[in-house]
Design an enzyme around this catalytic site. Structure first.
Site, PDB file in Angstrom:
ATOM      1  N   LYS A 176       0.877  -1.170   0.015  1.00 26.67           N
ATOM      2  CA  LYS A 176       0.025   0.145  -0.188  1.00 26.67           C
ATOM      3  C   LYS A 176       0.857   1.255  -0.107  1.00 26.67           C
ATOM      4  O   LYS A 176       1.952   1.562   0.762  1.00 26.67           O
ATOM      5  CB  LYS A 176      -1.028  -0.190   1.282  1.00 26.67           C
ATOM      6  CG  LYS A 176      -1.968   1.109   1.222  1.00 26.67           C
ATOM      7  CD  LYS A 176      -3.054   0.833   2.631  1.00 26.67           C
ATOM      8  CE  LYS A 176      -3.955   1.903   2.680  1.00 26.67           C
ATOM      9  NZ  LYS A 176      -4.671   1.775   3.606  1.00 26.67           N
ATOM     10  N   SER A 219     -10.214  -0.537   7.200  1.00 22.99           N
ATOM     11  CA  SER A 219      -9.676  -0.675   5.686  1.00 22.99           C
ATOM     12  C   SER A 219      -9.149  -1.779   5.001  1.00 22.99           C
ATOM     13  O   SER A 219      -8.511  -1.460   3.819  1.00 22.99           O
ATOM     14  CB  SER A 219      -8.786   0.804   5.810  1.00 22.99           C
ATOM     15  OG  SER A 219      -9.463   2.163   6.058  1.00 22.99           O
ATOM     16  N   SER A 238      -9.738   1.819   2.961  1.00 25.13           N
ATOM     17  CA  SER A 238      -8.662   2.760   2.091  1.00 25.13           C
ATOM     18  C   SER A 238      -7.804   1.814   1.428  1.00 25.13           C
ATOM     19  O   SER A 238      -7.055   2.216   0.424  1.00 25.13           O
ATOM     20  CB  SER A 238      -7.945   3.719   2.848  1.00 25.13           C
ATOM     21  OG  SER A 238      -7.299   2.996   3.744  1.00 25.13           O
TER      22      SER A 238
END
Length: 447
Positions: free
Chosen positions: A80, A177, A153
């Site tokens: 990420k 997330s 996210s």
């Protein structure tokens, strides 16, 4: 040949060691798949083609010489894009303070490199993981239906895994997330116990609530990635279900949000557990209806302090929604923040008491299937999306989302498994047992 891109990590490792596949070949395939599919998905921000092929060649040489670093050796993994990687830009999916060029790896990246993982790129996310898409970067689309979101996210990591661009990926989770994108994309995603994964080098959103964890197509693969991130041991062998005590948590307000298809698949999963000999009972926690408000009352001022200097220096670099959220956090009184922390501690105590009566707690992961866009943090949609997940960021308990079936629209439904603090392997083991009852299905998207 597409089947090769969806092998389990154990199967891939066996093929490496049997010399029917190689790390370079699989890294080339992963990179090619990103190039072929990412125009539809927008899952990757930075593709590390040269670097990952160099890492794959090194892994291939080491394996050929008998230097075996373990299950992740030569396996293509994605990170990420708010996690520091030396030699790679970090954008945070923002134009503010971006890109940064870290000179050292985050602790979890360093651990993955030591385990021999091949890091193919940095994945898309909601801006600074704060609940909103930066308009110049755009949301990550869902491999099951590219007209829908993959969630936030950690949506880029989830979509990359579900579409076969990588074998596993790292996400972060402050209110759901990891688990929300895992549910929307039909894969496994673990928010580990608070403090289990070292967050040094991971951009914070909320010091009190942040976690980093694995996303993978199978629970066993998520366990291998967690081992690589932490250096710990998480066998994740399917747990015997006979006599295992499950609590079905009553989440106040769920009638406002719960879709029929999600409810149906959750009830079918419970029925399968009962047929396997598990004991199932309803459970509740006093004060649970205040969890979402408490989470935001902690998260928002912490995020504002974290971004205080950057928003003063580069307010125009943030998307409007993120900027407004950061500005709003400065207005939350210290007394409200302290009361929310008191509730956080009290809820953790009540969950600890509940685990004297049950071995694990079950709920849907999200009350609905993937929507067209990510709901706005703080409104009804944001409240509903975090209905089942936020409480476990507050309490720090391990929470795993696994595949529970497909809705009539052929969209994945997720089921959440929660166990006591620092019993992450128990959550994974129960997830592996449930996965045997409800096998995951591969996303249909192809180049």
């Amino acid at each position: 040949m597409t089947e090769i891109d969806f092998l389990s990590i154990a199967e891939l490792g066996a093929r490496y060691r049997g010399k029917s596949l190689s790390p370079v070949e699989m890294t080339e395939r992963a990179l090619a798949r990103v190039k072929a599919l990412d125009g539809k998905l927008n899952a990757f921000i930075t593709l590390l083609e040269k670097e990952s092929l160099t890492e794959a060649a090194a892994a291939e040489r080491e394996l050929s010489r008998g230097h075996d670093r373990g299950p992740l050796h030569g396996v293509p993994i994605a990170i990420k894009d708010l996690i520091a990687m030396a030699g790679a830009p970090t954008t945070f999916a923002s134009r503010a303070g971006s890109p940064r060029h870290p000179d050292r790896d985050a602790a979890l990246v360093k651990s993955l490199r030591q385990a021999g993982a091949v890091l193919i790129g940095k994945t898309n996310l909601l801006e600074y993981a704060y609940g909103a898409v930066h308009p110049e970067i755009g949301q990550t689309n869902n491999p099951w239906d590219p007209k829908r979101t993959s969630g936030g996210s950690s949506g880029g990591s989830a979509a990359g895994v579900a579409s076969g661009m990588c074998f596993a990926a790292i996400g972060t989770d402050t209110g759901g997330s990891i688990r929300i994108p895992a549910a929307y994309c039909g894969i496994a995603g673990l928010k580990p116990s608070y403090g289990l994964v070292d967050l040094d080098g991971v951009q914070p959103l909320s010091w009190s609530l942040d976690h980093a964890g694995p996303l993978a197509r199978r629970v066993a693969d998520a366990a291998r990635l967690l081992e690589g991130m932490t250096g710990g041991s998480f066998p994740a062998r399917p747990h015997g279900l006979k006599g295992l005590r499950f609590g079905i948590m009553d989440h106040p307000g769920q009638d406002r949000f719960l879709q029929r298809a999600v409810q149906d698949h959750f009830e079918q999963a419970i029925a399968k557990l009962r047929q396997a000999g598990a004991e199932v009972q309803p459970v509740s926690i006093v004060g649970l209806e205040h969890a979402a408000d408490a989470l935001l009352t902690i998260l928002e001022p912490e995020a504002s302090v974290i971004h205080q200097r950057l928003i003063a220096a580069e307010p125009e670099g943030f998307g409007e929604m993120t900027r407004l959220q950061i500005e709003a956090g400065f207005a939350i009184p210290a007394t409200a923040y302290i009361r929310a922390q008191q509730l956080q501690r009290e809820l953790a105590r009540r969950y600890d008491q509940l685990f004297a009566r049950v071995d694990a707690i079950l709920s849907p992961s999200v009350p609905w299937v993937a929507p067209a866009e990510d709901p706005v943090l703080g409104d009804d949609g944001g409240e509903g999306e975090m209905l089942y997940s936020a409480i476990y960021n507050l309490t720090g308990l391990p929470a795993l989302s696994v595949f529970a079936g497909l809705s009539p629209e052929k969209l994945p439904v997720g089921l959440q498994i929660v166990t006591p603090w620092r019993t992450d392997d128990l959550a994974l083991s129960i997830g592996a047992a449930l996965e045997a009852l409800i096998p995951p299905v591969r996303a249909p998207l192809e180049p």
